[in-house]
Design a protein around this motif. Sequence first.
Motif, PDB file in Angstrom:
ATOM      1  N   SER A 258       0.939  -1.036  -0.116  1.00 34.08           N
ATOM      2  CA  SER A 258       0.083   0.238  -0.128  1.00 34.08           C
ATOM      3  C   SER A 258       1.211   1.344   0.260  1.00 34.08           C
ATOM      4  CB  SER A 258      -0.997   0.320   1.650  1.00 34.08           C
ATOM      5  OG  SER A 258       0.178   0.476   2.432  1.00 34.08           O
ATOM      6  N   ILE A 259       0.467   2.333  -0.450  1.00 31.34           N
ATOM      7  CA  ILE A 259       0.728   3.709  -0.312  1.00 31.34           C
ATOM      8  C   ILE A 259       0.907   3.997   0.491  1.00 31.34           C
ATOM      9  CG2 ILE A 259       0.969   5.414  -1.714  1.00 31.34           C
ATOM     10  CD1 ILE A 259       0.894   3.875  -4.253  1.00 31.34           C
ATOM     11  N   ASP A 260      -0.306   4.482   1.344  1.00 32.40           N
ATOM     12  CA  ASP A 260      -0.627   5.659   1.857  1.00 32.40           C
ATOM     13  C   ASP A 260      -1.250   4.891   3.133  1.00 32.40           C
ATOM     14  OD1 ASP A 260      -3.600   7.037  -0.114  1.00 32.40           O
ATOM     15  OD2 ASP A 260      -2.934   5.084   0.987  1.00 32.40           O
ATOM     16  N   LEU A 261      -0.736   3.860   3.454  1.00 31.50           N
ATOM     17  CA  LEU A 261      -1.963   3.423   5.070  1.00 31.50           C
ATOM     18  C   LEU A 261      -0.652   3.626   5.378  1.00 31.50           C
ATOM     19  CD1 LEU A 261      -4.261   0.237   3.427  1.00 31.50           C
ATOM     20  CD2 LEU A 261      -4.905   3.166   4.307  1.00 31.50           C
ATOM     21  N   GLY A 262       1.161   3.707   5.030  1.00 31.08           N
ATOM     22  CA  GLY A 262       1.540   3.410   5.670  1.00 31.08           C
ATOM     23  C   GLY A 262       1.847   4.304   7.155  1.00 31.08           C
ATOM     24  N   ILE A 263       0.416   5.513   7.368  1.00 30.68           N
ATOM     25  CA  ILE A 263       0.465   5.852   8.305  1.00 30.68           C
ATOM     26  C   ILE A 263      -0.465   5.557   8.943  1.00 30.68           C
ATOM     27  CG2 ILE A 263      -0.069   8.076   9.086  1.00 30.68           C
ATOM     28  CD1 ILE A 263       1.517   9.229   6.976  1.00 30.68           C
ATOM     29  N   ASP A 264      -0.853   5.828  10.776  1.00 29.21           N
ATOM     30  CA  ASP A 264      -1.431   4.987  10.828  1.00 29.21           C
ATOM     31  C   ASP A 264      -2.368   7.007  10.916  1.00 29.21           C
ATOM     32  OD1 ASP A 264      -4.022   4.954  12.586  1.00 29.21           O
ATOM     33  OD2 ASP A 264      -2.346   3.964  14.540  1.00 29.21           O
ATOM     34  N   SER A 265      -3.365   6.659   9.929  1.00 25.56           N
ATOM     35  CA  SER A 265      -4.736   7.996  10.365  1.00 25.56           C
ATOM     36  C   SER A 265      -4.694   8.902  11.816  1.00 25.56           C
ATOM     37  CB  SER A 265      -5.294   8.799   9.444  1.00 25.56           C
ATOM     38  OG  SER A 265      -5.983   7.946   9.533  1.00 25.56           O
ATOM     39  N   LYS A 266      -5.020   7.805  12.793  1.00 20.64           N
ATOM     40  CA  LYS A 266      -5.054   8.069  13.694  1.00 20.64           C
ATOM     41  C   LYS A 266      -4.628   8.654  14.834  1.00 20.64           C
ATOM     42  CE  LYS A 266      -9.385   4.965  14.202  1.00 20.64           C
ATOM     43  NZ  LYS A 266      -8.816   3.636  13.108  1.00 20.64           N
ATOM     44  N   ALA A 267      -3.133   8.888  14.478  1.00 21.38           N
ATOM     45  CA  ALA A 267      -2.133   9.540  15.438  1.00 21.38           C
ATOM     46  C   ALA A 267      -1.897  11.023  15.470  1.00 21.38           C
ATOM     47  CB  ALA A 267      -1.415   8.024  15.742  1.00 21.38           C
ATOM     48  N   LEU A 268      -2.349  10.681  13.853  1.00 25.08           N
ATOM     49  CA  LEU A 268      -2.525  12.491  13.518  1.00 25.08           C
ATOM     50  C   LEU A 268      -2.749  13.155  14.538  1.00 25.08           C
ATOM     51  CD1 LEU A 268      -2.100  11.451   9.633  1.00 25.08           C
ATOM     52  CD2 LEU A 268      -0.611  11.516  10.850  1.00 25.08           C
ATOM     53  N   PRO A 269      -1.766  14.109  14.948  1.00 26.59           N
ATOM     54  CA  PRO A 269      -1.654  15.732  15.329  1.00 26.59           C
ATOM     55  C   PRO A 269      -3.379  15.993  14.756  1.00 26.59           C
ATOM     56  CG  PRO A 269       0.144  15.763  15.093  1.00 26.59           C
ATOM     57  CD  PRO A 269      -0.254  14.010  14.032  1.00 26.59           C
ATOM     58  N   ARG A 270      -4.206  16.589  15.951  1.00 28.09           N
ATOM     59  CA  ARG A 270      -4.789  16.929  15.400  1.00 28.09           C
ATOM     60  C   ARG A 270      -5.219  18.412  16.528  1.00 28.09           C
ATOM     61  NH1 ARG A 270      -6.480  12.426  13.962  1.00 28.09           N
ATOM     62  NH2 ARG A 270      -6.335  11.969  11.471  1.00 28.09           N
ATOM     63  N   PRO A 271      -6.109  19.463  15.520  1.00 22.70           N
ATOM     64  CA  PRO A 271      -6.352  20.490  17.468  1.00 22.70           C
ATOM     65  C   PRO A 271      -7.744  20.744  17.751  1.00 22.70           C
ATOM     66  CG  PRO A 271      -6.787  21.507  15.005  1.00 22.70           C
ATOM     67  CD  PRO A 271      -6.622  19.933  14.209  1.00 22.70           C
ATOM     68  N   LEU A 272      -8.300  18.927  18.456  1.00 26.75           N
ATOM     69  CA  LEU A 272      -9.315  18.851  18.169  1.00 26.75           C
ATOM     70  C   LEU A 272      -9.823  19.873  19.690  1.00 26.75           C
ATOM     71  CD1 LEU A 272      -9.939  14.966  17.880  1.00 26.75           C
ATOM     72  CD2 LEU A 272     -10.265  16.918  16.661  1.00 26.75           C
ATOM     73  N   GLU A 273      -8.790  20.305  20.493  1.00 31.00           N
ATOM     74  CA  GLU A 273      -9.294  21.293  21.710  1.00 31.00           C
ATOM     75  C   GLU A 273      -9.209  22.757  21.117  1.00 31.00           C
ATOM     76  OE1 GLU A 273      -9.875  19.853  24.547  1.00 31.00           O
ATOM     77  OE2 GLU A 273      -8.933  17.608  23.833  1.00 31.00           O
ATOM     78  N   GLY A 274      -9.347  22.832  19.663  1.00 28.07           N
ATOM     79  CA  GLY A 274      -9.635  23.907  19.782  1.00 28.07           C
ATOM     80  C   GLY A 274      -8.306  25.065  19.091  1.00 28.07           C
TER      81      GLY A 274
ATOM     82  N   LYS B 145       3.600  21.007  15.770  1.00 31.04           N
ATOM     83  CA  LYS B 145       2.585  19.386  14.845  1.00 31.04           C
ATOM     84  C   LYS B 145       1.430  20.145  14.270  1.00 31.04           C
ATOM     85  CE  LYS B 145      -0.042  19.076  19.775  1.00 31.04           C
ATOM     86  NZ  LYS B 145      -0.144  18.089  20.524  1.00 31.04           N
ATOM     87  N   LEU B 146       0.865  21.051  14.635  1.00 32.26           N
ATOM     88  CA  LEU B 146      -0.530  21.295  13.831  1.00 32.26           C
ATOM     89  C   LEU B 146      -0.402  21.607  12.768  1.00 32.26           C
ATOM     90  CD1 LEU B 146      -3.083  21.293  16.105  1.00 32.26           C
ATOM     91  CD2 LEU B 146      -2.787  19.583  15.570  1.00 32.26           C
ATOM     92  N   LEU B 147       1.539  22.411  12.637  1.00 33.44           N
ATOM     93  CA  LEU B 147       1.711  22.739  11.006  1.00 33.44           C
ATOM     94  C   LEU B 147       0.612  22.459  10.123  1.00 33.44           C
ATOM     95  CD1 LEU B 147       2.018  26.302   9.938  1.00 33.44           C
ATOM     96  CD2 LEU B 147       4.077  25.469  10.312  1.00 33.44           C
ATOM     97  N   PRO B 148       1.754  21.422   9.960  1.00 35.72           N
ATOM     98  CA  PRO B 148       1.337  20.178   8.219  1.00 35.72           C
ATOM     99  C   PRO B 148      -0.220  20.379   8.270  1.00 35.72           C
ATOM    100  CG  PRO B 148       2.863  18.943   9.530  1.00 35.72           C
ATOM    101  CD  PRO B 148       2.010  20.305  10.741  1.00 35.72           C
ATOM    102  N   LEU B 149      -1.241  20.632   8.648  1.00 33.39           N
ATOM    103  CA  LEU B 149      -2.747  19.770   8.492  1.00 33.39           C
ATOM    104  C   LEU B 149      -3.067  21.380   8.988  1.00 33.39           C
ATOM    105  CD1 LEU B 149      -5.485  18.873   9.050  1.00 33.39           C
ATOM    106  CD2 LEU B 149      -5.255  18.959  11.388  1.00 33.39           C
TER     107      LEU B 149
END
Length: 1052
Positions: free
Chosen positions: A302-318, A857-861
């Motif tokens: 697979s090409i893009d399944l290498g990343i566990d997308s659940k673990a990516l940083p996200r601003p879920l706290e705003g 850590k959130l900059l790429p997103l």
Amino acid sequence: MGTENPNRPSFPARPAATPFAAGPQPTMPFLSSGPVVGSQASGFRPTPSSTPQAAMPFLSSGPVVGPETSGFRPTPPGRFSDPSLPSVPSANAPPTLGPFQRFTTPQNPSTAQAPPARPLPVGQPVFPPPVQPPAGQVPPVSFRPQSQLPSVPMGSPPQSMNSAPLRANAPQPLLDSSFSASRPPFQPSFLPPESTYPAARANLQPSFPGYPSKQSNAVPQAPAVQSPFLTQQGGYAAAPPTSSPPFLAQPGGYIPPPPVAAPLGLHSREQMQHPGTGPPIGAVQGLIEDFSSLSVGSVPGSIDLGIDSKALPRPLEGDVEPNSFAEMYPMNCHSRYLRLTTSGIPNSQSLVSRWHLPLGAVVCPLAVPPDGEEVPIVNFAATGIIRCRRCRTYVNPYVTFTDGGRKWRCNICSLLNDVSGDYFSHLDAIGRRIDLDQRPELIKGSVEFVAPTEYMVRPPMPPLYFFLIDVSLSAVRSGMLEVVAQTIRSCLDELPGSTRTQIGFITFDSTIHFYNMKSSLTQPQMMVVSDLDDIFVPLPDDLLVNLSESRSVVETFLDSLPSMFQDNVNLESAFGPALKAAFMVMSQLGGKLLIFQNTLPSLGVGRLKLRGDDLRVYGTDKEHALRLPEDPFYKQMAADLTKYQIAVNIYAFSDKYTDIASLGTLAKYTGGQVYYYPSFLSIIHKDRLRHELSRDLTRETAWEAVMRIRCGKGVRFTSYHGNFMLRSTDLLALPAVDCDKAFAMQLCLEETLLTTQTVYFQVALLYTSSSGERRIRVHTAAAPVVADLGEMYRQADTGAVVSLFCRLAIEKTLSHKLEDARNSVQLRLVKAFKEYRNLYAVQHRLGGRMIYPESLKLLPLYALALCKSTPLRGGYADAQLDERCAAGYTMMTLPVKRLLKLLYPSLIRIDEYLLKPTAQADELKRLPLVAESLDSRGLYIYDDGFRFVIWFGRMLSPEIAMNLLGQDFAADLSKVSLYEHDNEMSRKLMGILKKFRESDPSYYQLCHLVRQGEQPREGFFLLANLVEDQIGGTNGYADWILQIHRQVQQNA
Ligand SMILES: [Zn+2]
């Protein structure tokens, strides 16, 4: 800067080294030099005196003496009046007969009742004698119709209008010339649009800062997982073997790019989970604090399944407001007033060149104070405001007192100033003033000084609201006119300014309608002017009135406005001439001009064409022209409006192309705002219009303002980004400003090496409050100077970086293709992350891991979200041109928090909350913005701060749908609107929406209901906005990370 001090020509120029040395490229769009806007040269500057002088309070040059200290010089009252014009009171006043008599002016203005045309005396701006604030009556002078006067066509280019007047203001020319003379070349900032962006561009392209890392399997922040891993790797010298083997061992495991391949030591999920047996943490601790890392792994096949997308940083706290800054310097102003992209100020040019991200600040001078904190008001009264005699810095918590309390040292320029007798206080054993507790200006980072008369060019203006309303067929049919009239009426009691407030109205279609609102009338009188080429203003005295005196006339007018035009079938729009007329009426005082525009301007000056938003233009070098104003009229008007202290807010409603690019220019350069309601229909959009217009009318507003940000020795602000007009190199003219407006600026080092330990910043906003007081709001902050790039990254503030990225990218779309703007964001990101990687990768043998500073850590997103945002996304088909431009204008003004919310909206599941009686709203969790977050049995709210989308899963329990929608539960949701039904579930939902709205009331989220699978609505409202997904050929979050990572590794 010497240049800033027009009034003090004789002052010795400051040594170049001082922080105040004139910026190399001051921007003076409105000064005489350069190709700029015609008007400035001539300029009669109404505010004129205020212009240069306004600058004064913020000037920072040489030693100041005496009165000039104050920037604003009182203008002799008579200065702008034109004695040659006898005041002809009511001579031409139309009889006060019936209500709304229409006095139509035929082509020849001087006939009939229509008062003779009296061209705008632009040259002779009329300044009401001493302003009679409450009076509301504008002195008759300038606009009095006088048939005998030759009429000067209003339609003529602004330049000509202004030139005459200029001379009229005796002192001005002098001021101006000295002002401009000393001025250095010219800065790109706000010149002609084309030149506007070069600076930004230049900055964007070359630099590319660091980038964030992702974590595939590991929990984003979990150092525990990482450290062992890192340790292990760092353990030996020969990293390559370590990292590459795993990678090689997994054929196909990862993404294609050959060059990348080898270097990319991608780790599989297993590896991450079983980090190996490396030595336990310890030495690595420090490193871990520095950065996070993400294993960009790959899974065979697979090409893009290498990343566990659940673990990516996200601003879920705003957005989390940075606090490290405040911890280090507790007396700093709160971060909602001032945020730096990094609070570690680089000490050398070489460090700056390795930073790659924007270096600068985001300022929101009137932000709503944090709970429980008010900005203290300080009145020095007879003592006068304490400022550094050389750089004009305001006294603040970082100045130091010496010599037994008789001297104080300026923290910005280090000059030792005398403490005046009135301000003297003894010092205690450790050198602090013993009266510190009673001196908020010495202990608080934010204070507001009451400004004495030296800070005024004229008496403080009253709050003034002028409305320019389209009453053509579409404006009436859409219901816009009615909603606007009702809303204004409902806000009359809450307009700031109490009994000083002034108000006036003009309506237009193919003609211009003026309204006499004199308080002695029982009903307003309407006068129609149809000569668009030679506009004159009938009855200038009574078009702008004191609201409290003319209240009943105003109410009568607003009550009858919708019905007056209900049968109007006029399709035309004389917008440009009407704008000129409004300008003529307002120019004596300034104020806010609210424009309600429903039809593409079709008649007279400023008429616009249907510009083809041609598919074929996209991707060519002509593409950006679509996003620029087509007719120079708009930019010229904006320049004139700003000079006269008029701020423009545009409300645009058309269901067709209405050229927001051109109209928005009026808001952009006057510190205003663009509100866009495409295809407005009152039945659908009225709540939003009501809310936003009410807020616009009732929020606290700072009038006739100027803002400057000073900074310590060795650093200098080089460019400014937002809605304003740059009046000198560093003075932002803001005819009106409020808590919803933020400004960004970039910083550079002036010296190769900074020798100080700390750099100070001070934002000063000089303005007139609605209550008629001149005030100076001052925010001061300190930041440490650092010699280490890692420290700069550690102190980075993602919110501020994203704000600058956003503004620079949007500006870039005005001179480049959309694609170029997006690429520039990506490029900077890659450069920064590459730089960061170089700091640590080799030394710690990080091999193929993607590493990034925790602070970013959130900059790429956010960068990804920015590239998918309305102003930048896709191409021709991905957003309508007007929508794109409107979003661009809006995003240029947004404070950090709201911008981040727009870029990464919240998605919340609420069906369980509605069902559970005990559930608390606080327990609601934000979800990743991916389609996978949507469960077809659920009900979700998507909130980007501008709209709500409520998504009904296909399998949602019918009970919930029925409770919320009543009879409509099975209907086509595009025709259903949400309102409260008589049941607990519905009340809960409405309650939560209300709560979300109240958490930031600057805009109003209209509710869109969408059912799963209902296309194209679902796609348009929701799916296209799930920024982590692959949409229409764009990257998903995981792909994006991989792509960034590969680029970082190339040539690493
Ligand atoms: Zn100073």
